[in-house]
Design an enzyme around this catalytic site. Sequence first.
Site, PDB file in Angstrom:
ATOM      1  N   LYS A   1      -1.329  49.989  -0.363  1.00  0.00           N
ATOM      2  CA  LYS A   1      -0.799  51.097   0.392  1.00  0.00           C
ATOM      3  C   LYS A   1      -1.703  52.013   0.717  1.00  0.00           C
ATOM      4  O   LYS A   1      -2.160  52.408   1.922  1.00  0.00           O
ATOM      5  CB  LYS A   1       0.517  51.850  -0.529  1.00  0.00           C
ATOM      6  CG  LYS A   1       0.716  52.940   0.161  1.00  0.00           C
ATOM      7  CD  LYS A   1       1.972  53.697  -0.521  1.00  0.00           C
ATOM      8  CE  LYS A   1       1.537  54.653  -1.795  1.00  0.00           C
ATOM      9  NZ  LYS A   1       0.778  56.103  -1.408  1.00  0.00           N
ATOM     10  N   ASN A   2      -2.612  52.535  -0.470  1.00  0.00           N
ATOM     11  CA  ASN A   2      -3.532  53.559  -0.133  1.00  0.00           C
ATOM     12  C   ASN A   2      -4.736  53.274   0.501  1.00  0.00           C
ATOM     13  O   ASN A   2      -5.434  54.065   1.108  1.00  0.00           O
ATOM     14  CB  ASN A   2      -4.029  54.316  -1.616  1.00  0.00           C
ATOM     15  CG  ASN A   2      -2.939  54.993  -2.178  1.00  0.00           C
ATOM     16  OD1 ASN A   2      -1.925  55.304  -1.735  1.00  0.00           O
ATOM     17  ND2 ASN A   2      -2.919  55.504  -3.543  1.00  0.00           N
TER      18      ASN A   2
ATOM     19  N   ARG B   1      -1.952  70.174  -4.526  1.00  0.00           N
ATOM     20  CA  ARG B   1      -2.760  69.415  -3.520  1.00  0.00           C
ATOM     21  C   ARG B   1      -3.339  70.004  -2.324  1.00  0.00           C
ATOM     22  O   ARG B   1      -2.935  69.778  -1.063  1.00  0.00           O
ATOM     23  CB  ARG B   1      -1.900  68.230  -3.205  1.00  0.00           C
ATOM     24  CG  ARG B   1      -1.162  67.627  -4.438  1.00  0.00           C
ATOM     25  CD  ARG B   1      -0.523  66.280  -4.116  1.00  0.00           C
ATOM     26  NE  ARG B   1      -1.197  65.133  -3.969  1.00  0.00           N
ATOM     27  CZ  ARG B   1      -0.777  64.044  -3.606  1.00  0.00           C
ATOM     28  NH1 ARG B   1       0.403  63.800  -3.327  1.00  0.00           N
ATOM     29  NH2 ARG B   1      -1.479  62.856  -3.557  1.00  0.00           N
TER      30      ARG B   1
HETATM   31  C1  UD1 Z   1      -5.074  59.713  -3.612  1.00  0.00           C
HETATM   32  C2  UD1 Z   1      -4.012  58.534  -3.611  1.00  0.00           C
HETATM   33  C3  UD1 Z   1      -3.072  59.164  -4.675  1.00  0.00           C
HETATM   34  C4  UD1 Z   1      -3.727  59.480  -5.994  1.00  0.00           C
HETATM   35  C5  UD1 Z   1      -4.743  60.443  -5.813  1.00  0.00           C
HETATM   36  C6  UD1 Z   1      -5.840  60.368  -7.137  1.00  0.00           C
HETATM   37  C7  UD1 Z   1      -3.813  58.215  -1.064  1.00  0.00           C
HETATM   38  C8  UD1 Z   1      -3.321  57.908   0.047  1.00  0.00           C
HETATM   39  N1  UD1 Z   1      -3.478  58.699  -2.071  1.00  0.00           N
HETATM   40  O1  UD1 Z   1      -4.498  60.996  -3.051  1.00  0.00           O
HETATM   41  O2  UD1 Z   1      -1.954  58.056  -4.699  1.00  0.00           O
HETATM   42  O3  UD1 Z   1      -2.887  60.021  -6.816  1.00  0.00           O
HETATM   43  O4  UD1 Z   1      -5.700  59.990  -4.790  1.00  0.00           O
HETATM   44  O5  UD1 Z   1      -6.232  59.122  -7.497  1.00  0.00           O
HETATM   45  O6  UD1 Z   1      -4.887  57.255  -1.459  1.00  0.00           O
HETATM   46  N2  UD1 Z   1      -7.783  68.559  -4.266  1.00  0.00           N
HETATM   47  C9  UD1 Z   1      -8.015  69.826  -4.233  1.00  0.00           C
HETATM   48  N3  UD1 Z   1      -8.533  69.887  -2.905  1.00  0.00           N
HETATM   49  C10 UD1 Z   1      -8.812  69.256  -1.840  1.00  0.00           C
HETATM   50  C11 UD1 Z   1      -8.279  67.665  -2.070  1.00  0.00           C
HETATM   51  C12 UD1 Z   1      -7.971  67.433  -3.621  1.00  0.00           C
HETATM   52  O7  UD1 Z   1      -7.952  70.642  -4.999  1.00  0.00           O
HETATM   53  O8  UD1 Z   1      -9.216  69.317  -0.850  1.00  0.00           O
HETATM   54  C13 UD1 Z   1      -7.081  68.249  -5.751  1.00  0.00           C
HETATM   55  C14 UD1 Z   1      -5.722  67.613  -5.459  1.00  0.00           C
HETATM   56  O9  UD1 Z   1      -4.695  68.679  -5.771  1.00  0.00           O
HETATM   57  C15 UD1 Z   1      -5.382  66.869  -6.902  1.00  0.00           C
HETATM   58  C16 UD1 Z   1      -7.000  66.091  -7.084  1.00  0.00           C
HETATM   59  O10 UD1 Z   1      -7.805  66.906  -6.345  1.00  0.00           O
HETATM   60  O11 UD1 Z   1      -5.184  67.714  -8.012  1.00  0.00           O
HETATM   61  C17 UD1 Z   1      -6.901  64.947  -6.567  1.00  0.00           C
HETATM   62  O12 UD1 Z   1      -6.693  64.397  -5.254  1.00  0.00           O
HETATM   63  P1  UD1 Z   1      -7.288  63.573  -4.446  1.00  0.00           P
HETATM   64  O13 UD1 Z   1      -8.274  62.591  -5.060  1.00  0.00           O
HETATM   65  O14 UD1 Z   1      -7.807  64.388  -2.863  1.00  0.00           O
HETATM   66  O15 UD1 Z   1      -5.941  62.789  -3.871  1.00  0.00           O
HETATM   67  P2  UD1 Z   1      -5.369  62.129  -2.718  1.00  0.00           P
HETATM   68  O16 UD1 Z   1      -6.645  61.668  -1.762  1.00  0.00           O
HETATM   69  O17 UD1 Z   1      -4.408  63.343  -2.075  1.00  0.00           O
END
Ligand code: UD1
Length: 422
Positions: free
Chosen positions: A22-23, A123
């Site tokens: 999915k991801n 997030r």
């Molecule tokens: C992706 C996955 C999700 C998985 C996550 C962590 C997809 C579609 N989803 O989500 O299933 O759980 O990786 O492995 O691929 N953060 C910030 N600022 C930002 C971006 C992120 O603070 O600009 C924080 C988020 O709040 C969170 C952490 O970083 O606490 C991880 O987020 P991120 O790695 O970006 O996850 P996603 O890409 O949203």
Amino acid sequence: MDSIVVQGGIALQGKIKIAGAKNAALTLMPATLLSEEPLTLTNAPRLSDIQTMTALLQSLGVEVTSMQDGKVQVLSSHAMTSTTADYEIVRKMRASNLVLGPLLARHHQAVVSLPGGCAIGARPMDIHVTALEAMGAEIELKDGYLHATAKGGLKGARVPLRFASVGATENVLMAATLAKGTTIIENAAREPEIVDLAHCLRRMGAQIDGEGTSTITIEGVGRLGAATHPVVTDRIELGTYMLAPVFAGGEVECIGGRLDLVQSFAEKLDAAGVAVTETPDGLKVARKNGRPHAVNVTTEVFPGFPTDLQAQMMAMLCTAEGTSVLEEKIFENRFMHAPELIRMGADIEVQGGTATVHGVERLKGAPVMATDLRASVSLILAGLAAEGETIVSRVYHLDRGYEQVEEKLRAVGAKIERVAGS
Ligand code: UD1
């Protein structure tokens, strides 16, 4: 709303075919925005999140043709009509933010609503925004939307990420393929889905080096072309089904499973007394003897233990011998499954980002409620081990990330059915 009813205590035997990730699909689909020529994805999973991404891309004017019952998706961005990702679609799924980088790269502008998705923490998107600004974009937040422009196009830059965010790495990687000059992403995420995206972009003509390491270097090119790309195996679905015979007993072979996708998870299973064996077609899993043992788990970025398998692992540890400590380091507020597991007789204490699980001999079936995608599947797994009947309600989260969960588990002998809700 539909519910899933599981009868516990039945040992499982047989094979489960693992779907495409999915991801990975959710970042490969928006990659089509980088090229006028078609992108064909094979081994695509059939999930409601994929339908949401399809609807989002269609709202931008992308033609999406689904073939072979959804397993093949042909996407074409030759006649784009919009660069605005509307709140009504984005609120359903955080991964919608993955259109930002490609839109900016090819169209030099994008308006993207701030995302929704699973309620597992704040997030935010600051890492995406800072990174794209380093590449020359101007980004403003107005009325819940990010308004981004890159007059004259994005420029290659050194882009250090304050945290190895999966989504930010994907957005910058896609954006950099069409930027002028060289982009170096430092502290890049190393997840297999990013490696898969890089492979696909390279097939489209991008020049990328270092995917799967913390430093990715991208040399911008003038245009990208057509490509056909198979979506990598879903390591989270794989890990989830690897746990099924640990809960219920028996032996399950996960077809298409690869150890390199779930190394840290498999090491924890080994420590818990679970045998994972590589076969020519995938991975076979069975308990070594009786109840699994307690293990401590800390979620980390790849190659550490994935946060997306934390709920399932916690459910398994509820009936392990001894006390386990789980630390959630990626998301705040990701223990919403704990109170539901407690309803089934589990002994869990949650304090901030730490959960302590005292193993009990058996769980008991109960009505429980799914609160997010991975939490819902953890309750189904717990139901496989529980005495009596477990009814998991609000399962719409499940359909976002698991295709045909009842069929797959029934095929290995589980007693599980979906009851349509009103
Ligand atoms: C992706 C996955 C999700 C998985 C996550 C962590 C997809 C579609 N989803 O989500 O299933 O759980 O990786 O492995 O691929 N953060 C910030 N600022 C930002 C971006 C992120 O603070 O600009 C924080 C988020 O709040 C969170 C952490 O970083 O606490 C991880 O987020 P991120 O790695 O970006 O996850 P996603 O890409 O949203």
